[in-house]
Design a protein around this motif. Sequence first.
Motif, PDB file in Angstrom:
ATOM      1  N   ARG A   1       3.336  30.571  37.333  1.00  0.00           N
ATOM      2  CA  ARG A   1       4.097  31.525  36.524  1.00  0.00           C
ATOM      3  C   ARG A   1       3.689  32.958  36.848  1.00  0.00           C
ATOM      4  O   ARG A   1       4.535  33.843  36.981  1.00  0.00           O
ATOM      5  N   ARG A   2       2.393  33.184  36.970  1.00  0.00           N
ATOM      6  CA  ARG A   2       1.912  34.530  37.251  1.00  0.00           C
ATOM      7  C   ARG A   2       2.374  35.015  38.624  1.00  0.00           C
ATOM      8  O   ARG A   2       2.705  36.190  38.803  1.00  0.00           O
ATOM      9  N   ILE A   3       2.396  34.129  39.594  1.00  0.00           N
ATOM     10  CA  ILE A   3       2.827  34.499  40.943  1.00  0.00           C
ATOM     11  C   ILE A   3       4.313  34.849  40.945  1.00  0.00           C
ATOM     12  O   ILE A   3       4.735  35.826  41.576  1.00  0.00           O
ATOM     13  N   ILE A   4       5.122  34.059  40.215  1.00  0.00           N
ATOM     14  CA  ILE A   4       6.554  34.361  40.128  1.00  0.00           C
ATOM     15  C   ILE A   4       6.764  35.697  39.432  1.00  0.00           C
ATOM     16  O   ILE A   4       7.576  36.530  39.862  1.00  0.00           O
ATOM     17  N   ARG A   5       6.026  35.943  38.352  1.00  0.00           N
ATOM     18  CA  ARG A   5       6.117  37.237  37.649  1.00  0.00           C
ATOM     19  C   ARG A   5       5.737  38.381  38.593  1.00  0.00           C
ATOM     20  O   ARG A   5       6.401  39.422  38.620  1.00  0.00           O
ATOM     21  N   MET A   6       4.685  38.182  39.368  1.00  0.00           N
ATOM     22  CA  MET A   6       4.240  39.225  40.286  1.00  0.00           C
ATOM     23  C   MET A   6       5.299  39.505  41.347  1.00  0.00           C
ATOM     24  O   MET A   6       5.568  40.665  41.697  1.00  0.00           O
ATOM     25  N   ALA A   7       5.924  38.454  41.864  1.00  0.00           N
ATOM     26  CA  ALA A   7       6.967  38.631  42.878  1.00  0.00           C
ATOM     27  C   ALA A   7       8.154  39.400  42.311  1.00  0.00           C
ATOM     28  O   ALA A   7       8.669  40.337  42.939  1.00  0.00           O
ATOM     29  N   ILE A   8       8.590  39.027  41.108  1.00  0.00           N
ATOM     30  CA  ILE A   8       9.729  39.718  40.493  1.00  0.00           C
ATOM     31  C   ILE A   8       9.374  41.165  40.200  1.00  0.00           C
ATOM     32  O   ILE A   8      10.158  42.088  40.448  1.00  0.00           O
ATOM     33  N   SER A   9       8.167  41.386  39.689  1.00  0.00           N
ATOM     34  CA  SER A   9       7.735  42.747  39.371  1.00  0.00           C
ATOM     35  C   SER A   9       7.698  43.623  40.619  1.00  0.00           C
ATOM     36  O   SER A   9       8.049  44.807  40.574  1.00  0.00           O
ATOM     37  N   ARG A  10       7.277  43.058  41.752  1.00  0.00           N
ATOM     38  CA  ARG A  10       7.191  43.849  42.985  1.00  0.00           C
ATOM     39  C   ARG A  10       8.546  44.340  43.452  1.00  0.00           C
ATOM     40  O   ARG A  10       8.688  45.465  43.922  1.00  0.00           O
ATOM     41  N   ILE A  11       9.565  43.505  43.340  1.00  0.00           N
ATOM     42  CA  ILE A  11      10.867  43.904  43.864  1.00  0.00           C
ATOM     43  C   ILE A  11      11.727  44.600  42.818  1.00  0.00           C
ATOM     44  O   ILE A  11      12.638  45.344  43.164  1.00  0.00           O
ATOM     45  N   LYS A  12      11.409  44.395  41.553  1.00  0.00           N
ATOM     46  CA  LYS A  12      12.208  44.985  40.476  1.00  0.00           C
ATOM     47  C   LYS A  12      11.581  46.260  39.934  1.00  0.00           C
ATOM     48  O   LYS A  12      12.261  47.144  39.437  1.00  0.00           O
ATOM     49  N   GLY A  13      10.240  46.364  40.056  1.00  0.00           N
ATOM     50  CA  GLY A  13       9.548  47.538  39.550  1.00  0.00           C
ATOM     51  C   GLY A  13       9.022  47.376  38.147  1.00  0.00           C
ATOM     52  O   GLY A  13       8.163  48.133  37.703  1.00  0.00           O
ATOM     53  N   ASP A  14       9.528  46.386  37.417  1.00  0.00           N
ATOM     54  CA  ASP A  14       9.060  46.100  36.065  1.00  0.00           C
ATOM     55  C   ASP A  14       9.495  44.683  35.716  1.00  0.00           C
ATOM     56  O   ASP A  14      10.061  43.968  36.554  1.00  0.00           O
ATOM     57  N   LEU A  15       9.233  44.271  34.482  1.00  0.00           N
ATOM     58  CA  LEU A  15       9.639  42.927  34.040  1.00  0.00           C
ATOM     59  C   LEU A  15      10.567  43.002  32.827  1.00  0.00           C
ATOM     60  O   LEU A  15      10.689  42.026  32.077  1.00  0.00           O
ATOM     61  N   ARG A  16      11.212  44.151  32.643  1.00  0.00           N
ATOM     62  CA  ARG A  16      12.166  44.276  31.543  1.00  0.00           C
ATOM     63  C   ARG A  16      13.269  43.237  31.687  1.00  0.00           C
ATOM     64  O   ARG A  16      13.790  42.996  32.770  1.00  0.00           O
ATOM     65  N   ARG A  17      13.589  42.596  30.576  1.00  0.00           N
ATOM     66  CA  ARG A  17      14.644  41.574  30.465  1.00  0.00           C
ATOM     67  C   ARG A  17      14.259  40.258  31.121  1.00  0.00           C
ATOM     68  O   ARG A  17      15.039  39.305  31.105  1.00  0.00           O
ATOM     69  N   ILE A  18      13.078  40.175  31.703  1.00  0.00           N
ATOM     70  CA  ILE A  18      12.623  38.920  32.296  1.00  0.00           C
ATOM     71  C   ILE A  18      11.755  38.195  31.269  1.00  0.00           C
ATOM     72  O   ILE A  18      10.674  38.671  30.907  1.00  0.00           O
ATOM     73  N   GLU A  19      12.222  37.067  30.781  1.00  0.00           N
ATOM     74  CA  GLU A  19      11.539  36.319  29.732  1.00  0.00           C
ATOM     75  C   GLU A  19      10.902  35.064  30.309  1.00  0.00           C
ATOM     76  O   GLU A  19      11.129  34.692  31.470  1.00  0.00           O
ATOM     77  N   LEU A  20      10.109  34.378  29.451  1.00  0.00           N
ATOM     78  CA  LEU A  20       9.456  33.149  29.897  1.00  0.00           C
ATOM     79  C   LEU A  20      10.480  32.114  30.364  1.00  0.00           C
ATOM     80  O   LEU A  20      10.242  31.387  31.331  1.00  0.00           O
TER      81      LEU A  20
END
Length: 490
Positions: free
Chosen positions: A280-299
């Motif tokens: 889960r943390r790796i997927i969050r990190m990947a999304i954060s890298r390309i998106k710049g943040d995790l807004r609107r990204i939920e569990l």
Amino acid sequence: MKKSPFTCDHNLIQTVVKTIVRHDMLTPGDVVLVGVSGGPDSVALLHVLVRIAERLSFSIGVAHLNHGLRGGASDGDARFVAEIADALHLPCHSARREVAAYRRTRKLSPEEAARSARYEFFEDTAVSHGYNKIALGHHADDNAELVMMYLLRGSGPAGIAGIPPVRDGRYVRPMSNVSRRQIIAFLSKNGIGYRIDGSNADVRFTRNRIRHRLIPMLQKDYNPRISHTLNRLADILRAEEEWLDPLVREMFERCRLKGSVDSVVLSVPELDRIGLAPRRRIIRMAISRIKGDLRRIELAHIDRVSVEMLAVSSVRTKTIHLPDRIRVTRTDAALCICRESVPLRRMSLSSSPPDYDYQVADVPTHRKPTELRIAEIGGRLQFSMASVEDVDGWRKTSPDTAFFDMAAIHFPLTVRNFRPGDRFTPLGFSGTQKLKAFFINNKIPVALRRQCPLLLSDEKIIWVVGHRIAEKAKVVASSKNLLKVQLLLA
């Protein structure tokens, strides 16, 4: 800078000094921009910092952003802050930003818009006027309320870790261990005035209901030290997060196969080997890298990727869409997470991204690089030239950097995306290979193939950008001048 007009050594001052020292917030020579709204927290912070500035050898400036949300009251706040700064002989940087319009253009909530505009203003002011630290007035009760809000939302450890005392080595919160009651007592004892924002009492906002209803009820009926308890929980989780972060980054790099602008490709076998929590943390990190943040990204979104997409042992191709143009594509061996340049609902009307074709006519010199912006992928290629003696490590470069023998290529160069029938001779090969076969063999997902830039000389592919150069353009023993090409974020 004039000293603050009080002389007593209040306990609050000692607490602030201890917090600064414990977290190494400020060092001699720092130039500190203090965000002052006019409310009690920021006013107290300013007076305390002025009082200890000489002792700790730092200098101060004041920053105030008028959000324009409360009409005449907002203008009154701005005048009040300017008067404080003038009385203390401090530079005052103020600006007005119509947050309502800012919110509409960026599609943010009122709180998010105000916060984003404020931080943009702080950053711009700090850069323009040479401040290397930005001090904010968040205190222990602020943090307790935020932790409670994230608990009620069901957030993970990163959210419940609350407000960090120091962020990015730049933002500092010297009153992290001070309570709201201590702040009001300090101001009252020293006769220091402040402004009251009436919106802070509006219980239509979740944060205010937590402050005025939930926390007092918990203090009265369950735990008189609930704020202290919530802050302790945040401290524990923050320390855990700081310990885990480098471990997760190391795992992320082991799982990462490829990456280009707005995309990360992860190894499915590597992800399968690790447990759900680090996945889960790796997927969050990947999304954060390309998106710049995790807004609107939920569990639920993270688990669609880390659980559902990886549950099947063999799959030809599977794609899901996440908020803010995030597309996730799964093949047997690769998981590609990318951000599209246009909304996914518009892309679905077309079977593939648009074609692009650019010419690079200018030959770079040793002193003047050439740049090409590729709007379709939100990136740019930078071309520069150097002699082989001046370049260290050209044999080992990142995937997004390549070196070529200038004698083996001819300008103008072409940059375009994949076309059916494309062929090239990969480095180390003697014959040509279909580019489609190269993509398949290197497990490059279909979603990335049409976006991948190709660099051509004399109508021959010399670099599949981010992946492999061609044999014909490689640097050899007789090479004298090199062309360096880098893929950069736009």
